[in-house]
Design an enzyme around this catalytic site. Structure first.
Site, PDB file in Angstrom:
ATOM      1  CE  LYS A 113      -3.792   2.117   2.680  1.00 43.41           C
ATOM      2  NZ  LYS A 113      -4.681   1.944   3.844  1.00 43.41           N
ATOM      3  CB  SER A 168      -7.803   4.004   2.877  1.00 40.62           C
ATOM      4  OG  SER A 168      -6.990   3.326   3.843  1.00 40.62           O
ATOM      5  CB  SER A 176      -8.538   1.099   5.788  1.00 39.41           C
ATOM      6  OG  SER A 176      -9.304   2.275   5.900  1.00 39.41           O
TER       7      SER A 176
END
Length: 500
Positions: free
Chosen positions: A83, A166, A190
């Protein structure tokens, strides 16, 4: 040369891929090249925001050399993607924001380092909501690989829908077989929510289990790194490599040694008490999600587990509590982005204060500005006691609710989100609609408990539904075992989107 047809490589789990690499059926270079090619083939999904083929293949060659020499680490040659909230030396680290466009870190995050030491080969960086603020991955301000402008990440099960956020890019990369393993972060859900929306497995460990060093901060008392992959077995292998104390670099790191989370994956769950919170099954839960969750719970009963009714009475309060505490911490953490030392700086300004104002106005997106303003307000003189202090008190009560519940059960189960993934743009300019979608994931985050999402079936439009499992502190092994036993009895985690 490989004896394994490359077309099948992306269908292998991490344990299978590790076996193929060690038996020389495939090389680390071949595996890396295969996944890089797939990432380019499916770049319309918007999952990747940075790739560096030279760096990836150099890492792969080093792992092939270790495999040949017999000095390979446990995950030698396994491709992984991170990420874009983790800083990396070989790839830009932007946290999905214009504020950090083109930023190249001089060091790797601890989680990245530990996975590299375990033998993983980095494929690239994955799209996320700006500074991890969002539940849909529609807030990214960075152009995905192959795009000239920022574009939303698309759910591979239906490209007109959001992947969740996210960590949306992370969930899409696993779901679309663009990487067998990825990292994500979970502040209020998330990892779990996008895992549910994209039909993959993801786990958020106990707060402090994985180092936050090199993870671009959103809310320091909530942010936690975790892995996402196809199966609980894969997540166990990744989590074993990621966790462990890092006291010299992360003051929130717990002095708890890493453990082999895959050691007890095949333990019986006969007699396991699974708590079912009444508050997770109210009017706001969509019928299709409830049906999938109920079916998964019936599977557990067949496996010998017992369902126990429990109550988490302050579940509804988790939304206002989270959206006071998280923005307050964000307003503090993001004050460092002022155009002075690194990141974006406005071109035209009259003086230092004007530079601050213009830099932050240009560099931050709407959602980030919204949360900074809320956070600054609740921390301001005259409002601190009324909002922030009260929120912290209720946070403690939410944690106490869980401890009371765990007197009667070993794990807690329920839905991850009230609905399946919604359409891109459906929530429009209504951020509250996104916030309300976090109702079932926020309580465990506020309490610092481990939680995971396990594929549990499909709902409206053929979209995936995840089952949320929550454990007590340091019970990741028990969570992963329960998830693994469900996955031995079902095949939802093995299904792939059409055309992938």
């Amino acid at each position: 040369m490989s004896n394994t047809p490359s077309s099948e490589l992306h269908d292998l789990g991490i344990a299978q891929l590790t076996s193929a690499l060690r038996s020389k059926q495939v090389s680390a270079v071949e595996a890396a090249q295969h996944f890089l090619a797939r990432a380019r083939q499916h770049q319309n999904l918007g999952a990747y925001v940075a790739m560096n083929e030279d760096a990836t293949l150099a890492q792969a060659r080093a792992q092939d050399a270790a495999l040949a020499a017999g000095t390979a680490a446990p995950l030698a040659g396994v491709p992984i993607a991170h990420k874009d909230i983790f800083v990396t030396r070989d790839f830009p680290s932007t946290a999905g924001s214009k504020m950090l466009a083109g930023y190249q870190s001089p060091f790797d995050a601890t989680v990245v380092t530990r996975l590299a030491e375990a033998g993983c080969v980095t494929l690239g960086k994955l799209n996320c909501d700006e500074f991890a603020m969002g539940s849909a991955n529609e807030n990214s301000a960075v152009a995905p690989v192959g795009c000239d402008a920022p574009a939303p990440v698309r759910n591979p099960w239906d490209t007109s829908r959001i992947p969740g956020g996210s960590s949306g890019g992370s969930a899409v990369a696993v779901s679309a077989r663009l990487a067998p393993a990825v990292t994500g972060t979970d502040t209020g859900g998330s990892i779990r929510q996008p895992a549910s929306f994209c039909g993959v497995t993801g786990i958020k460990p106990t707060y402090g289990r994985a180092s936050r060093y090199g993870m671009i901060a959103f809310a320091s008392s909530l942010d936690q790194a975790g892995p996402m992959a196809r199966s609980a077995e894969d997540c166990a292998l990744l989590l074993s490599a990621m966790c462990g104390p890092d006291p010299d670099r992360d003051s929130t790191s717990l002095d708890v040694p890493a453990e082999d989370f895959s050691a007890k994956l095949n333990d019986s769950i006969d007699g396991l008490r699974i708590g079912i919170p009444a508050e997770f099954f109210g009017d706001g839960l969509a019928g299709d999600v409830r049906a999938a969750v109920d079916a998964a719970l019936k599977e557990y009963e067949k496996l010998g587990a017992k369902l126990v009714p429990i109550s988490l009475p302050r579940t509804e309060l988790s939304i206002p509590v989270y959206y006071i505490i998280a923005p307050a911490e964000a307003s503090s953490n993001l004050s460092r982005f002022d155009g002075v030392k690194f990141g974006h700086r406005a071109k035209d300004y009259a003086d230092l204060v004007d530079m601050y104002k213009k830099t932050r106005a240009e560099g931050f997106g709407d959602e980030v500005k919204r949360r900074i303003m809320i956070g600054t307000y609740v921390l301001s003189h005259g409002y601190y006691d009324a909002y922030y202090l009260q929120a912290q008190k209720i946070r403690r009560m939410i944690a106490d609710d869980f401890q009371n519940a765990f007197k009667d059960c070993d794990l807690i189960a329920g839905p991850v989100a009230p609905s399946v993934a919604w359409k891109l743009g459906e929530h429009g300019n209504d951020p509250l609609a996104d916030y309300l979608a976090d109702i079932f994931t926020l309580p465990a985050s506020l309490a610092g408990l481990p939680g995971m999402s396990v594929p549990a079936g499909f709902g409206a439009g053929g979209m995936p539904v995840g089952l949320q499992l929550i454990g007590n502190y340091f019970q990741e092994g028990r969570l992963l075992n329960a998830a693994h036993r469900l996955q031995q009895a079902t095949d939802f985690h093995l299904r792939a989107p059409e055309g992938i």
